[in-house]
Design an enzyme around this catalytic site. Structure first.
Site, mmCIF file in Angstrom:
data_model
loop_
_atom_site.group_PDB
_atom_site.id
_atom_site.type_symbol
_atom_site.label_atom_id
_atom_site.label_comp_id
_atom_site.label_asym_id
_atom_site.label_seq_id
_atom_site.Cartn_x
_atom_site.Cartn_y
_atom_site.Cartn_z
ATOM 1 N N ARG A 84 -9.273 20.987 111.875
ATOM 2 C CA ARG A 84 -9.492 21.532 110.532
ATOM 3 C C ARG A 84 -8.271 21.225 109.665
ATOM 4 N NH1 ARG A 84 -11.398 27.743 111.448
ATOM 5 N NH2 ARG A 84 -9.932 28.016 109.728
ATOM 6 N N ARG A 115 -9.572 40.849 103.767
ATOM 7 C CA ARG A 115 -8.273 40.205 103.957
ATOM 8 C C ARG A 115 -7.260 40.682 102.927
ATOM 9 N NH1 ARG A 115 -10.161 35.314 106.804
ATOM 10 N NH2 ARG A 115 -8.421 33.962 107.336
ATOM 11 N N ARG A 156 -0.752 29.889 105.936
ATOM 12 C CA ARG A 156 -1.723 30.939 106.269
ATOM 13 C C ARG A 156 -1.038 32.156 106.890
ATOM 14 N NH1 ARG A 156 -5.616 27.740 109.908
ATOM 15 N NH2 ARG A 156 -7.034 29.497 109.912
ATOM 16 N N LYS A 183 -10.260 36.125 117.018
ATOM 17 C CA LYS A 183 -11.282 37.012 116.443
ATOM 18 C C LYS A 183 -12.669 36.374 116.529
ATOM 19 C CE LYS A 183 -9.485 37.193 112.256
ATOM 20 N NZ LYS A 183 -8.366 36.255 112.370
ATOM 21 N N ARG A 238 -6.298 23.591 118.162
ATOM 22 C CA ARG A 238 -7.730 23.878 117.981
ATOM 23 C C ARG A 238 -8.483 22.634 117.485
ATOM 24 N NH1 ARG A 238 -9.590 29.123 114.750
ATOM 25 N NH2 ARG A 238 -8.605 28.160 112.938
HETATM 26 P P1 AMP Z 1 -10.870 31.840 108.757
HETATM 27 O O1 AMP Z 1 -11.874 30.957 109.414
HETATM 28 O O2 AMP Z 1 -11.223 33.305 108.819
HETATM 29 O O3 AMP Z 1 -9.455 31.571 109.212
HETATM 30 O O4 AMP Z 1 -10.917 31.479 107.196
HETATM 31 C C1 AMP Z 1 -10.603 30.181 106.721
HETATM 32 C C2 AMP Z 1 -10.235 30.248 105.261
HETATM 33 O O5 AMP Z 1 -11.350 30.757 104.485
HETATM 34 C C3 AMP Z 1 -9.078 31.173 104.907
HETATM 35 O O6 AMP Z 1 -7.812 30.573 105.123
HETATM 36 C C4 AMP Z 1 -9.357 31.428 103.423
HETATM 37 O O7 AMP Z 1 -9.016 30.311 102.640
HETATM 38 C C5 AMP Z 1 -10.873 31.549 103.404
HETATM 39 N N1 AMP Z 1 -11.288 32.934 103.645
HETATM 40 C C6 AMP Z 1 -11.961 33.424 104.735
HETATM 41 N N2 AMP Z 1 -12.165 34.744 104.620
HETATM 42 C C7 AMP Z 1 -11.602 35.116 103.438
HETATM 43 C C8 AMP Z 1 -11.469 36.359 102.777
HETATM 44 N N3 AMP Z 1 -11.921 37.507 103.301
HETATM 45 N N4 AMP Z 1 -10.833 36.357 101.560
HETATM 46 C C9 AMP Z 1 -10.372 35.225 101.008
HETATM 47 N N5 AMP Z 1 -10.444 34.016 101.605
HETATM 48 C C10 AMP Z 1 -11.059 33.959 102.809
#
Ligand code: AMP
Length: 211
Positions: free
Chosen positions: A155, A88, A166, A13, A122
């Site tokens: 990460r 989410r 996740r 994404k 990654r």
């Molecule tokens: P991502 O980079 O989108 O995979 O996000 C990394 C982490 O940020 C996720 O695993 C969550 O802990 C937090 N996070 C990102 N977006 C959201 C969201 N919309 N709601 C809640 N937590 C989020």
């Protein structure tokens, strides 16, 4: 164009959103990246969310919705945006619908096996946040960012225990959004398995750029 990019972690994404943002001249709004920047800068938000993110859990709806509400009020989001990683949960989707209507939720379709392979390989630049992969997108010099010379790292939430957490969280809390947007005739599926250039071409065929 007001878009949501929906799909499991590691579906690509963020990679597609970065390119689409340039081609269509709309901001790429990644809640994950906003949280990571806050962690890097050690802001009160960053300190609050760090352990939640490292463990692969979701930040609270309240905190996340407020963050997105403020971001969407900025001038650059007036003509459209790509929301990457938000909403989410169904509660976030309902809150978003009250803030602004969207044109389409693009669902990135990919298997769990592919997600695990992509996330475990990654690497991310500590300084600018650019993503690499140990097999598919290697930097010119190992461990060093091509763009800014920063150090590459894994990460905390891309470590194997967090990846499976996740994916569980995605299935339980985020996957129901596929049906939510389908029922509202707002969902478009995209095959997330090909190389990013192919996905971009497929995307352009569905959403032709204006020029
Ligand atoms: P991502 O980079 O989108 O995979 O996000 C990394 C982490 O940020 C996720 O695993 C969550 O802990 C937090 N996070 C990102 N977006 C959201 C969201 N919309 N709601 C809640 N937590 C989020």
């Amino acid at each position: 164009m007001k878009l949501i990019f929906l799909g499991p972690p590691g579906a690509g994404k963020g990679t597609l959103a970065a390119v689409v943002s340039e081609v269509y001249k709309i901001p790429h709004i990644s809640t994950g990246e906003i949280f990571r920047a806050a962690i890097r800068e050690k802001t009160p938000l960053g300190l609050k969310v760090q352990s939640i993110i490292d463990s692969g859990q979701l930040v609270s709806d309240e905190t996340t919705i407020e963050l997105v509400r403020e971001r969407l009020e900025k001038d650059d989001a007036k003509n459209g945006f790509i929301l990457d990683g938000f909403p989410r949960t169904i509660a976030q989707a309902e809150a978003l619908a009250k803030i602004i209507g969207i044109d389409c939720a693009v669902n990135f379709d990919i298997s769990d096996e592919e997600v695990v392979s992509r996330l475990s390989g990654r690497r991310v630049c500590k300084a600018c946040g650019k993503n690499y992969h140990t097999d598919y997108m290697k930097p010119t010099k190992e461990g060093v960012c091509d763009k800014c010379g920063g150090e590459l790292f894994t990460r905390e939430d891309d470590k194997i225990e967090s990846i499976s957490k996740r994916l569980d969280v995605y299935r339980a809390q985020t996957a129901p959004l596929i049906a939510y947007y389908r029922e509202r005739n707002l969902l478009k599926d995209i095959d997330a398995r090909p190389a990013s250039e192919v996905i971009l071409e497929n995307f352009k065929a569905v959403f032709p750029p204006e020029n």
